[in-house]
Design a protein around this motif. Sequence first.
Motif, short mmCIF file in Angstrom:
data_model
loop_
_atom_site.label_atom_id
_atom_site.label_comp_id
_atom_site.label_asym_id
_atom_site.label_seq_id
_atom_site.Cartn_x
_atom_site.Cartn_y
_atom_site.Cartn_z
N THR B 148 -54.66 -12.60 -23.89
CA THR B 148 -54.43 -13.55 -22.58
C THR B 148 -54.67 -13.18 -21.30
N ASN B 150 -57.18 -10.83 -18.35
CA ASN B 150 -58.76 -10.56 -18.26
C ASN B 150 -58.57 -8.94 -18.03
N ALA B 151 -59.75 -8.45 -17.69
CA ALA B 151 -59.89 -6.93 -17.61
C ALA B 151 -58.87 -6.41 -16.51
N GLU B 152 -59.01 -6.88 -15.38
CA GLU B 152 -58.22 -6.26 -14.37
C GLU B 152 -56.56 -6.36 -14.69
N GLN B 153 -56.23 -7.41 -15.16
CA GLN B 153 -54.71 -7.65 -15.53
C GLN B 153 -54.42 -6.46 -16.79
N ARG B 154 -55.48 -6.35 -17.64
CA ARG B 154 -55.26 -5.27 -19.06
C ARG B 154 -54.91 -4.14 -18.13
N LEU B 191 -62.23 -3.09 -23.86
CA LEU B 191 -63.26 -3.36 -22.72
C LEU B 191 -64.22 -2.19 -22.84
N THR B 195 -66.22 -1.22 -17.12
CA THR B 195 -65.40 -2.21 -16.80
C THR B 195 -63.90 -1.95 -16.36
#
Lengths: 233, 233
Positions: B148, B150-154, B191, B195
Motif C-alpha cells: 500500500t 510508495n517508495a518514499e513511504q516504505r 525496490l 530508488t
Amino acid sequence: MNMQAEATDTRTAHAAAFADLDFDLLRRYVQVIRHKLTADQYLYHAGQPFQALYFVHSGCLKTVELADDGRDQVTGFRMRGDLLGIESIGLRQHACSAVALEQGEVWELPYPAMLTACRELPELQAKLTAALAEQIRQDHAWMLNVGTLNAEQRVASFLVDVAARYARLGYSARHFILRMRRTDMANFLALKHETVSRAMTRLDDLRLIAVERREVRVLDDAGLRRMAAGCAS
Amino acid sequence: MNMQAEATDTRTAHAAAFADLDFDLLRRYVQVIRHKLTADQYLYHAGQPFQALYFVHSGCLKTVELADDGRDQVTGFRMRGDLLGIESIGLRQHACSAVALEQGEVWELPYPAMLTACRELPELQAKLTAALAEQIRQDHAWMLNVGTLNAEQRVASFLVDVAARYARLGYSARHFILRMRRTDMANFLALKHETVSRAMTRLDDLRLIAVERREVRVLDDAGLRRMAAGCAS
DNA sequence: CGAACACTTGATGGACTTCAACCACGGTGG
DNA sequence: CCACCGTGGTTGAAGTCCATCAAGTGTTCG
C-alpha cells in the motif's frame, strides 16, 4: 525446487497439517463450537478480544490486515483444514480481521482450553507450532513473489497455488471456481483489479488457462508453472 | 512474560520477547553453543539440515528467501535479542539463508534439546510460540506496507522501524548507523537500490532526516512517522 | 425489470526501473 | 605515500509497467 525434501512448494504444504487432527480426542479437552458463516460475514474484527482459534471446516475466508489510516491488505485466503487466528497468539486482541467469502462453517477452539490441551497432547502442541512456522514460510514465499515477479507472473503463481490447494483437498487442480473477487486477488497480490483482469486475459490468450469470470481451467500446467517461476517467456 | 499488552506497533514488538529469557535456567536443559560471525558469513544456507535455533547476541543478520530460478528476497533483519531459524521449524532443512551483515555473535540452541526443554518449562514453550506468532504479525505488517505504500513511504516506514528497534535495545532512535547496504534495504522493501537512494535524499530534502551514506539522523520524528503512514504530504 | 455490483477493456499518465556515468571511501601494493 | 582498483552510493536520462480514469458489458438479486 528441491531444497526441501517435502514441502517442495512451501506455499501449498501450508497449515493444512491441522486437517488430519484427531478431533474426537481433542474434544475431551476443548469444547469445539460450530459456527455457520454467510458470505461477507466477519468471523472476527481486528481489535476484538482474542479468545479462540478457528478451524475451517468448509467455505473460504480471507484475512485482512488494516492500518489506522484506512489502508488494508489481504494477507491470505483460508480453506478447509486451515487454521485461523494463530497470528494473534500472544495478544489480547486480534491483529487482523477474517471475513467469509462464501457460506461455510468454522469450528471455534477456545484458546485457554487449547493451551491446557497442548500440555496433555504433545502431538497437538507440535501441530500448532508447525502451523505457525508454516504460516511464516507461506508469508515469506509471498514476499518473494511480490518482490520479484511482475503482474502476470504473480497471477500465474497465485493460480498454481490455488490449484495445488484444491488438489490437496481432493478437488480438481485443472478446473476450479475462484472464491474471491478480482479486487481481493488484486489486493492480495499488491496489484489493482484491472491489472489482475488484464493478466488473466493475457494468460488466456497465451493458452495457459481458460478464464470466464471466476471459472478457471488450466490448459497448460507446465507453462503456467514456468510463468509463475521467473521465466520471461 | 507479559503476553504483551502493548504491541501497538506490531513490527517493533517483535520476537525480542526472547531477549529477557533466563539463559541460566535454559542451560540446564540445552547446551548453548556460542558462534562468532564475521561480515558476509552465512549462519546457515537454505537446504542445509535444520538442527538448531539461534539467538542473536550481537551484530546484525539478514534472512534471505531464494527461488531455484535465482530470484532472492530479503525477508528480514535480526539484531540482539532476536531469534533465528524459527521459520524452518517442522522441516528437515532450512527454508531460507541467514547472513551476517557485520561481525557479531549468535548462540546456537539445538532444537531437539529445545523441544524437551519446552516440555519442562511451559514459559519457554510460551515464548517460542509467541515469537512465532510475532513473526507472522511482522510479516503481515510488511505485506501491508509493501502493498500500500510508495517508495518514499516504505523507506520512511523502514527507518521508523529501525529506530524503534534501536530504542528498544537502549540505543538512540535519533541517530544510528544502518547495518545493511542500500541493495539489501531495497530488496527487503521490494525496490531497487537507486530508488531507495533517491527516497533517502528526498527525505533529507524534506528535512525529515539527515543522511550521509549509512549514517541517519532523525530530524522530524513526527513527520517521518506521518510519511511512514499513508499520509500523502 | 432495474439497480448494484463484478468484471473487462481502452487510453493516458506517472512511478519506478533500467542503463549509465560519476563520486566517495577503504584497502592493497608498487 | 599515493596510484590504483573494487565496492557502495548517488544522480541523471530514457523506458516500461502498472495505476488511474473512464466507459461499457455481464450477472445477480431485490
